[in-house]
Design an enzyme around this catalytic site. Structure first.
Site, PDB file in Angstrom:
ATOM      1  N   CYS A  15      -9.472   3.735   9.730  1.00  0.00           N
ATOM      2  CA  CYS A  15      -9.734   3.384   8.540  1.00  0.00           C
ATOM      3  C   CYS A  15      -8.558   1.747   8.320  1.00  0.00           C
ATOM      4  O   CYS A  15      -8.448   1.468   7.007  1.00  0.00           O
ATOM      5  CB  CYS A  15      -7.837   4.573   7.781  1.00  0.00           C
TER       6      CYS A  15
ATOM      7  N   LEU B  20      -4.664   4.147  -3.262  1.00  0.00           N
ATOM      8  CA  LEU B  20      -5.447   3.650  -2.681  1.00  0.00           C
ATOM      9  C   LEU B  20      -6.301   4.450  -3.295  1.00  0.00           C
ATOM     10  O   LEU B  20      -6.056   5.952  -2.827  1.00  0.00           O
ATOM     11  CB  LEU B  20      -5.993   3.316  -1.097  1.00  0.00           C
TER      12      LEU B  20
ATOM     13  N   CYS C 155      -7.048  13.370   6.821  1.00  0.00           N
ATOM     14  CA  CYS C 155      -6.864  13.455   5.630  1.00  0.00           C
ATOM     15  C   CYS C 155      -8.060  13.859   4.766  1.00  0.00           C
ATOM     16  O   CYS C 155      -8.048  14.647   3.499  1.00  0.00           O
ATOM     17  CB  CYS C 155      -6.248  12.291   4.848  1.00  0.00           C
TER      18      CYS C 155
ATOM     19  N   GLY D   1       4.152   8.814   0.554  1.00  0.00           N
ATOM     20  CA  GLY D   1       4.293   9.105   1.158  1.00  0.00           C
ATOM     21  C   GLY D   1       6.131   8.676   1.533  1.00  0.00           C
ATOM     22  O   GLY D   1       6.217   7.273   0.550  1.00  0.00           O
ATOM     23  N   VAL D   2       6.747   9.000   2.344  1.00  0.00           N
ATOM     24  CA  VAL D   2       8.025   8.422   1.939  1.00  0.00           C
ATOM     25  C   VAL D   2       8.294   7.066   2.987  1.00  0.00           C
ATOM     26  O   VAL D   2       8.903   5.696   3.086  1.00  0.00           O
ATOM     27  CB  VAL D   2       9.533   9.167   2.489  1.00  0.00           C
TER      28      VAL D   2
ATOM     29  N   ALA E 110       0.570  -1.476   0.000  1.00  0.00           N
ATOM     30  CA  ALA E 110      -0.127   0.431  -0.314  1.00  0.00           C
ATOM     31  C   ALA E 110       0.502   1.337  -0.049  1.00  0.00           C
ATOM     32  O   ALA E 110       2.087   1.575   0.993  1.00  0.00           O
ATOM     33  CB  ALA E 110      -0.565  -0.041   0.793  1.00  0.00           C
TER      34      ALA E 110
END
Length: 377
Positions: free
Chosen positions: A113, A44, A212, A22-23, A18
């Site tokens: 989530c 996603l 988010c 991001g890093v 997934a």
């Protein structure tokens, strides 16, 4: 009992990584591929309108993030796809978030989530397609017993530990979870340096800290846009009216700022939100020591393995970046009953309590009621 070692895997796994953009998730995918696993990256899509989520390089849920994830997958050399889970995310995370606030509770959408999207909808789809595991950039680690059972533990780097938001995972989900960042003492600076060495453009991308799906970080405004303004009273512990509000959903227990109270307290000290009543749309405020919680009950327990039997001594964490506190806990029917050795503050219904035995995550539950030193919530 051993830590599952990605550097020397017992067998080559088909891994679905997934990739948020991001890093952390990029390095996790790179480590899994370097360990010899057959890795496929997936981003996603969690919004039917990505622009309604936050913009800018923040690490989750935007068009920019999907592009960053794709570029990282290209550098790693793995296949990459975008999966649309917007409907599931809206129903299981966003609508749940709004409903919980409307009911006077304080939810944790990141935990929801993980439970409903990354290790339910995503994992179920991955297994149906023949993948063995889902890999994420969470900082936590899985320990493997000789009998094949697994335990979830805190990350080696406590400063980055994210086991709290993973406390909803059951043993079946843990059996198909890989957390490549949690099994070594790795700081975020080291992760960024590793990303740079690997040629990943997300090496310097800022971390995401906000919710988010709230683009501007204004939770109260977001809720008001969906629930509408509903004026009600702000009262003290005796029931005396001190002011008004535009929606009880805009407040959380323990809140001090933004109370809009014109009348100062008799002792001149600050007042805090003590209770939120959606039934009569009332917010109750009072002194800080009235927030001291000595016990709580929690519902919907989820165990990272076998459910505990009888009363036991544990430590508990009550928020994602909170400290541990010693407790005694017992599962009575479907209800978890917890008492604290020392009173704690800022505990609100809707929050998750996660129990630990040392570094092992025992499980989590949703706080339903609290008992206070001076009054019952």
């Amino acid at each position: 009992m051993t830590v599952e070692n990605l550097a020397a895997p017992q067998r080559r796994l088909r891994v679905l990584a997934a990739m948020s953009g991001g890093v952390d998730s990029a390095v996790a995918a790179a480590r899994a591929a370097e360990a010899g696993h057959d890795v496929t990256g997936v981003h996603l899509a969690l919004s039917a309108n990505p622009q309604s989520f936050r913009t800018g390089a923040r690490g989750c849920c935007t068009i920019e993030d999907s592009r960053d994830a794709r570029r990282a997958a290209d550098v790693i050399g793995i296949p990459f796809y975008v999966w649309d889970l917007a409907d599931r995310f809206r129903e299981d995370v966003v609508e749940d978030f709004v409903a919980e606030y409307q009911a006077g509770r304080t939810p944790n959408p990141c935990l929801r989530c993980n439970e409903k999207i990354k290790f339910a909808a995503l994992l179920d789809k991955a297994l149906a397609l023949g993948f063995d595991a889902v890999c994420t950039g969470h900082y936590a680690k899985v320990l493997l017993h000789e009998d094949g059972s697994r335990e979830l533990h805190r990350a080696s780097d406590m400063a980055k530990d994210q086991s709290y938001v993973l406390g909803v995972l059951d043993e079946r989900q843990l059996a198909h979870a890989l957390f490549p960042l949690g099994d070594t003492v790795t700081t975020k600076d080291e992760i960024r340096a590793e990303a740079e060495r690997r040629g990943l453009a997300v090496a310097k991308k800022p971390d995401s800290h906000d919710i988010c799906f709230i683009a501007d970080g204004d939770t109260q405004g977001f809720l008001a846009s969906r629930l509408g303004k509903a004026e009600g009273d702000i009262v003290d512990e005796s029931g005396a009216k001190l002011g008004t509000h535009e929606g009880a959903f805009g407040y959380t227990i323990g809140q001090r700022k933004g109370l809009r109270i014109g009348t100062p307290a008799p002792d001149g000290k600050p007042r805090y939100v003590l209770d939120i009543s959606p039934v009569n749309n009332t917010v109750t405020v009072g002194p800080v020591d009235a927030l001291d919680v000595t016990a709580l009950t929690a519902i919907k327990p989820r165990w990272c393995g076998t459910a505990p039997a009888g009363e036991g001594a544990y430590t508990a964490q009550l928020r994602a970046h909170g400290d541990e506190t010693p407790v005694r806990a017992e599962l009575v029917g479907a209800e978890l009953r917890v008492s604290f050795e020392e009173p704690v503050r800022g505990v609100a219904p809707g929050q998750a309590i996660v129990l630990y035995d040392g570094t092992r995550v025992v499980g989590s539950a949703t706080i339903a009621t609290t008992s206070r030193a001076t009054a019952a919530a």
